[in-house]
Design a protein around this motif. Structure first.
Motif, PDB file in Angstrom:
ATOM      1  N   PRO A   8      66.318  27.017 -77.411  1.00 19.99           N
ATOM      2  CA  PRO A   8      66.753  26.038 -76.171  1.00 19.99           C
ATOM      3  C   PRO A   8      68.170  25.898 -76.266  1.00 19.99           C
ATOM      4  O   PRO A   8      68.875  25.802 -77.147  1.00 19.99           O
ATOM      5  CB  PRO A   8      65.994  24.790 -76.458  1.00 19.99           C
ATOM      6  N   PRO A   9      68.606  25.484 -75.118  1.00 22.92           N
ATOM      7  CA  PRO A   9      69.920  25.163 -74.741  1.00 22.92           C
ATOM      8  C   PRO A   9      70.596  24.166 -75.325  1.00 22.92           C
ATOM      9  O   PRO A   9      72.054  24.223 -75.912  1.00 22.92           O
ATOM     10  CB  PRO A   9      70.205  25.228 -73.312  1.00 22.92           C
ATOM     11  N   THR A  10      69.856  22.972 -75.831  1.00 25.02           N
ATOM     12  CA  THR A  10      70.277  22.070 -76.641  1.00 25.02           C
ATOM     13  C   THR A  10      69.399  21.635 -77.833  1.00 25.02           C
ATOM     14  O   THR A  10      68.245  22.063 -78.012  1.00 25.02           O
ATOM     15  CB  THR A  10      70.410  20.775 -75.742  1.00 25.02           C
ATOM     16  N   GLU A  11      69.897  20.874 -78.700  1.00 29.71           N
ATOM     17  CA  GLU A  11      69.304  20.719 -79.859  1.00 29.71           C
ATOM     18  C   GLU A  11      68.096  19.885 -79.679  1.00 29.71           C
ATOM     19  O   GLU A  11      66.977  19.831 -80.604  1.00 29.71           O
ATOM     20  CB  GLU A  11      70.201  19.974 -80.988  1.00 29.71           C
ATOM     21  N   PHE A  12      67.943  19.046 -78.765  1.00 35.03           N
ATOM     22  CA  PHE A  12      66.640  18.380 -78.467  1.00 35.03           C
ATOM     23  C   PHE A  12      66.503  18.468 -77.042  1.00 35.03           C
ATOM     24  O   PHE A  12      67.336  18.581 -76.094  1.00 35.03           O
ATOM     25  CB  PHE A  12      67.055  16.686 -78.604  1.00 35.03           C
ATOM     26  N   THR A  13      65.337  18.569 -76.625  1.00 36.46           N
ATOM     27  CA  THR A  13      64.791  18.419 -75.402  1.00 36.46           C
ATOM     28  C   THR A  13      64.217  17.157 -74.973  1.00 36.46           C
ATOM     29  O   THR A  13      63.266  16.669 -75.527  1.00 36.46           O
ATOM     30  CB  THR A  13      63.739  19.488 -75.129  1.00 36.46           C
ATOM     31  N   TRP A  14      64.868  16.278 -74.259  1.00 36.73           N
ATOM     32  CA  TRP A  14      64.362  15.038 -74.050  1.00 36.73           C
ATOM     33  C   TRP A  14      63.236  14.854 -73.170  1.00 36.73           C
ATOM     34  O   TRP A  14      63.067  15.394 -72.000  1.00 36.73           O
ATOM     35  CB  TRP A  14      65.366  14.139 -73.549  1.00 36.73           C
ATOM     36  N   SER A  15      62.209  14.152 -73.594  1.00 31.24           N
ATOM     37  CA  SER A  15      61.145  13.667 -72.776  1.00 31.24           C
ATOM     38  C   SER A  15      61.030  12.124 -72.873  1.00 31.24           C
ATOM     39  O   SER A  15      61.713  11.438 -73.557  1.00 31.24           O
ATOM     40  CB  SER A  15      59.778  14.211 -73.464  1.00 31.24           C
ATOM     41  N   ASN A  16      60.201  11.534 -72.198  1.00 29.87           N
ATOM     42  CA  ASN A  16      60.208  10.199 -72.085  1.00 29.87           C
ATOM     43  C   ASN A  16      58.864   9.433 -71.368  1.00 29.87           C
ATOM     44  O   ASN A  16      57.870  10.084 -70.631  1.00 29.87           O
ATOM     45  CB  ASN A  16      61.269   9.513 -71.151  1.00 29.87           C
TER      46      ASN A  16
END
Lengths: 165, 778
Positions: free
Chosen positions: B624-632
């Motif tokens: 993935p492009p970032t270390e976290f993929t944010w969900s909410n």
């Protein structure tokens, strides 16, 4: 000690087929079903009669096979989860409803729920939501939060899902 | 809100896993009964801390049917390396992760009740347990190290090899300017919150069969694991068997919730025992008593929180200091709070955070991941939001609205330097408020109170760092092959243990390859056929393995289109793919089915386009492009508290969540429901208590109370779908249900109790006795 106890032989009808089983008298019915009869769909989840994963039908009644000895079963008629589907292999109404309503995830508790619901819905054609939830209160599931399982029971009874009773 | 991509993504496709599982034809680890298999039983300590003064296994060894009885001296010295891929090498090896001392069996002293002292191998489990009873163990008890804060200064040590019980600490800093800010803030609220020790309780306990063949120097492991590649790597490091000679297989796995992600001590012991034995398969299936007593646990955590709030209700700054115990032998001994601190600000605009944390060893079973390992940040913060709101005289929903991140704030850089993007916390909050119909509820609550009934409403919100992508977790692979008949297999490094991956990944592949879902086989759970991946956990599989499967599908499709273009003498740009057929747009009769293209690739390579080699294989990996993929998500809960019995009845439970593009809404909602049930259990029922001698008090299902059907409500769902920046727009959501539900339930109970002036409870569990005590004290 095991070597000092002589084995016993019992005759059981399992999923419609008569079987002679020779085992130690202390051997649990659940272990005999899994190891001697090689019907591994019956799962052992607690071995103290609390989780219901090992539920089978004995003479039509849903019981916990981890609380019985096989030696007690001479002459009994047992149905395990392998004996629930239709003869052509298609899913029973309860099984189909469990699938339709995502009533299972990891599937480990599922055989117990299938057996419990099969017996309950055979005897109760129009249960309330509270009666459904009470009927499966002796089976533990850690994946689904029970909602899909309750919806499955509702579907078998021909009721819309999700409604309050 | 559901969007549909292609024929399958976004559809509640029925699970292909179900027919076998519903009919008793799953294959869990204990279902494989190879001839000649030997069975393990452990001899365990019934003392929390003490010195082993006698250990006599001679009578056990003499029992007919017993193959071997091993103690620490047999196995511990043979261990080569002991560390987990996810955490990396040990400090003494030059790594950065904290681990407890190495041992698979108690090395002369016992360090928790359940500590394995000896391992019996026999021809049946019955005989193994008989023999375990014949092992003579005498332990001289010592005062156990217990608690979350007391062990910090206790000079009695859980591990004599260390100089302190503190396994990791980051002291709360004292910064004069910040102290001044708190001293002058219009409102300052301080609370301490505590979780209840909980355990994952997969319905299938842990278990594995290990067959080491010393003549081939090969090891085959069948395990109930979330990650076959981890247990393979771990076994190789433990024993020194080349990793290329170790194969690990997991067929069906009966739940895990984090407990089957890392290799635990008993599993390591069985691997060592099978290695020492060098011949037969050795099987250990954990029984439920062992699972409750000695399988890793979580949530024994506390947080000291202080919020400074301005006159309008804006949070100015927070201090949070977390304390946790990691038990004696956790798979890794670092502080969970380190990650929790990073995301503590959650869905709110909190400009300043002053964090601290301390983790201690105790004479209890080790800590490990449990669905949302960092959940303490949300569980404590969301309760704190209600406590602060109540104290400053503001409605908790309004207090959240004032502080929540709005669409215009994105991307939002948090006080801990995390960049939040593609999230919708205010939208999910408003959706829950609408679904709850809060105004009507408040009127109903007042009417109920007049009748003597206590209703309460609670909210909980979170932003989840899903699909963690660093270290060994950085990416996931997908290897796709198309055979001569035009059907595809996709091999993944995932480890489904209830996650419907066989179905959902097939949906992704069929959509992006452009074929029928029945033409896609998903293969996982065997290191001999699956590429190296970190397994399933941490809400990662849809996002990262889904991205890998999508990448592979697109590459395969491009390859097929190029072959078709060659055969049809058309430009690839003029072609389209549908239902396993490549055709010229607008000229459907100019079409070639996948089978014919595949036959060309496999059997007539000279007909392929210039430069294209024979065969049809794609190896893809997605990072993935970032270390976290944010969900909410936001959760809303309505309860009724029985003021006579203290029983809590959950009347409504609503979840509005944003997991991006949903692959299968039925599966999404199933994951939410299961997580919420676990969260509810953690507030109302589940409490893995220890007494002052270090004895676990809940080692059966009659003591450790799982939620059962009558206590659970029908769940209601709202969905907000905002795309993530990952390939498919997916966001992880496997853990969120368990993260936000504890505070939502706790807040609802406290909302109910506040009507009769009962001070808000802060320490889980909120069981009937705790609630009655609070009512009587209030």
């Amino acid at each position: 000690m095991s070597e000092t106890i002589s084995n016993v032989t019992v005759t059981i009808t399992v999923n419609g087929r008569q079987r002679d089983v020779t085992c130690e008298p202390r051997k649990l019915l659940s272990d005999v079903i899994r190891e001697e009869l090689v019907l591994t769909g019956t799962h052992v989840g607690c071995e103290h009669g609390a989780c219901g994963a090992c539920t089978v039908l004995v003479d039509g009644a849903a019981v916990r096979s981890c609380l019985l000895f096989a030696a007690q079963m001479d002459g009994a008629e047992i149905t395990t989860v392998e004996g629930i589907a239709n003869p052509d292999g298609s899913l029973s109404d309860v099984q189909e409803a469990m699938r339709d309503n995502h009533g299972l995830q990891c599937g480990f508790c599922t055989p117990g729920f299938v057996i419990t619901l099969t017996a309950f819905l055979r005897d109760h054609t129009d249960p309330t939501d509270d009666e459904i939830r009470e009927a499966i209160s002796g089976n533990l599931c850690r994946c689904t939060g029970y909602h899909g399982i309750v919806n499955a029971a509702r579907q078998v009874c021909g009721r819309a899902n999700g409604g309050e009773s | 809100m559901t969007t549909t991509v292609g024929r399958y993504i976004g559809q509640s496709v029925k699970r292909r896993e179900d027919p076998r599982l519903l009919t008793g034809h799953g294959r869990y680890v204990d279902d494989v009964q190879d001839a000649g298999t030997l069975h393990v039983a452990f001899v365990r300590s019934n003392v929390a801390r003490g010195r082993i003064t006698e250990l006599d296994v001679s009578e056990a060894r003499a029992l007919p049917g017993v193959e071997a009885v091993y103690t620490a001296d047999d196995l511990n010295p043979m261990i080569q390396q002991y560390w987990a891929s996810m955490m990396g090498p040990r400090i003494e090896m030059g790594g950065e992760s904290v681990y407890p001392p190495v041992s698979v069996l108690a090395p002369g002293d016992v360090r928790y009740v359940g500590d394995p002292i000896a391992l019996v191998i026999a021809t049946s489990r019955y005989i193994a347990e008989d023999a375990a009873d014949l092992v003579v163990v005498d332990v001289e008890p010592q005062r156990p190290v217990l608690g979350l804060r007391e062990p910090i200064t206790n000079t009695d040590l859980v591990h004599p090899e260390t100089d302190s019980n503190v396994s990791q600490t980051m002291p709360l800093p004292e910064i004069p300017e910040i102290e001044a800010l708190f001293a002058n803030a219009p409102h300052v609220v301080t609370r301490t919150f505590a979780g209840a020790r909980a355990t994952n309780v997969p319905m299938e306990p842990r278990g594995l069969t290990v067959h080491y063949d010393r003549y081939r120097n090969e090891m085959l492991i069948r395990a109930a694991t979330q990650s076959v590649h981890e247990i393979k790597a771990f076994a190789a490091r433990l024993t020194g068997v080349p990793e290329s000679n170790v194969r690990a297989v997991a067929d069906d796995v009966g739940g895990g919730f984090g407990q089957k992600m890392m290799v635990m001590r008993e599993e390591a012991a069985v691997i060592m025992a099978a290695f020492k034995l060098g011949s037969s398969p050795v099987k250990w299936i954990e029984d439920r008593r062992e699972n409750l007593m000695a399988s890793n646990q979580a949530r024994s955590e506390e947080g000291d929180l202080t919020f400074a709030v301005d006159a309008e209700g804006h949070i100015m700054a927070v201090k949070c200091n977390f304390f946790e115990e990691v038990g004696a032998y956790p798979p890794s001994a670092g502080a969970t709070a380190m990650l929790a601190i990073g995301v503590f600000t959650g869905p709110y605009k909190i400009p300043i955070i002053i964090p601290g944390c301390t983790a201690v060893y105790t004479n209890t079973v080790g800590k490990s991941a449990y669905r949302g390992p960092w959940a303490l940040e949300t569980i404590f913060r969301e309760q704190m939001m209600d406590h602060v709101a109540r104290e400053i005289g503001m409605d908790p929903i309004e207090f959240r609205r004032i502080n929540i991140i709005q669409p215009d704030d994105l991307p939002f850089k948090t006080a801990t330097e995390m960049t939040l993007e593609n999230i919708t916390p205010s939208e999910t909050l408003e959706q829950v408020v609408e679904m709850l119909d809060v105004d009507s509820f408040r009127a109903e609550q007042a009417r109920a109170k007049a009748e003597g009934r206590l209703l309460g409403l609670g909210i909980g919100g979170y932003v989840e760092p899903s699909a963690i992508a660093f270290g060994v977790l950085n990416s996931d692979p997908a290897v796709m092959t198309m055979d001569v008949s035009g059907k595809v297999q996709v091999r993944l490094g995932t480890g489904s243990h209830g996650h419907s991956i066989e179905t959902t990944i097939a949906q992704v592949v069929a959509t992006h390859l452009g074929c029928d879902i029945d033409d896609v086989a998903v293969i996982q759970g065997d290191t001999a056929t699956s590429p190296m991946g970190p397994g399933t956990g941490g809400s990662r599989t849809a996002v990262i393995a889904g991205g890998a499967a999508q990448t592979a599908s697109i590459e395969m499709r491009e390859k097929l289109v190029r072959i078709a273009a060659q055969l049809l003498e058309a430009s690839p740009d003029d072609l389209e793919v549908n239902g396993g057929v490549v055709s010229v747009k607008g000229t459907p009769q100019a079409a070639i089915p996948f089978a014919q293209l595949a036959m060309t690739a496999h059997m007539a390579p000279d007909m392929l386009p210039e430069g294209m080699g024979p065969g049809l294989e794609v190896i893809a990996r997605y990072r993935p492009p970032t270390e976290f993929t944010w969900s909410n998500a936001t959760h809303g809960c309505v309860v009724e508290v029985d003021r006579e019995t203290g029983m809590v009845d959950i009347k409504r439970y609503i979840v509005s969540e944003d997991c991006g593009q949903m692959i299968n809404p039925m599966v999404v909602e199933g994951q939410i429901a299961g997580g919420v049930a676990q969260g509810i259990g953690g507030v109302l029922f589940e409490d893995m208590a220890y007494d002052s001698d270090g004895n676990p008090l809940a080692t059966t299902f009659l003591d450790y109370l799982l939620p059962s059907a009558p206590e659970m409500p029908d769940f209601e769902y709202g969905h907000v779908e905002s795309m993530s920046n990952t390939l498919g727009g997916y966001k992880g959501m496997g853990e969120g249900g368990a993260i936000a539900s504890p505070p939502a339930v706790a807040n609802a109970i406290n909302d109910a109790l506040a009507q009769i002036g009962v001070p808000a409870l802060t320490r889980f569990p909120f069981g009937p006795s705790q609630i009655i005590d609070a009512i009587n004290a209030g």
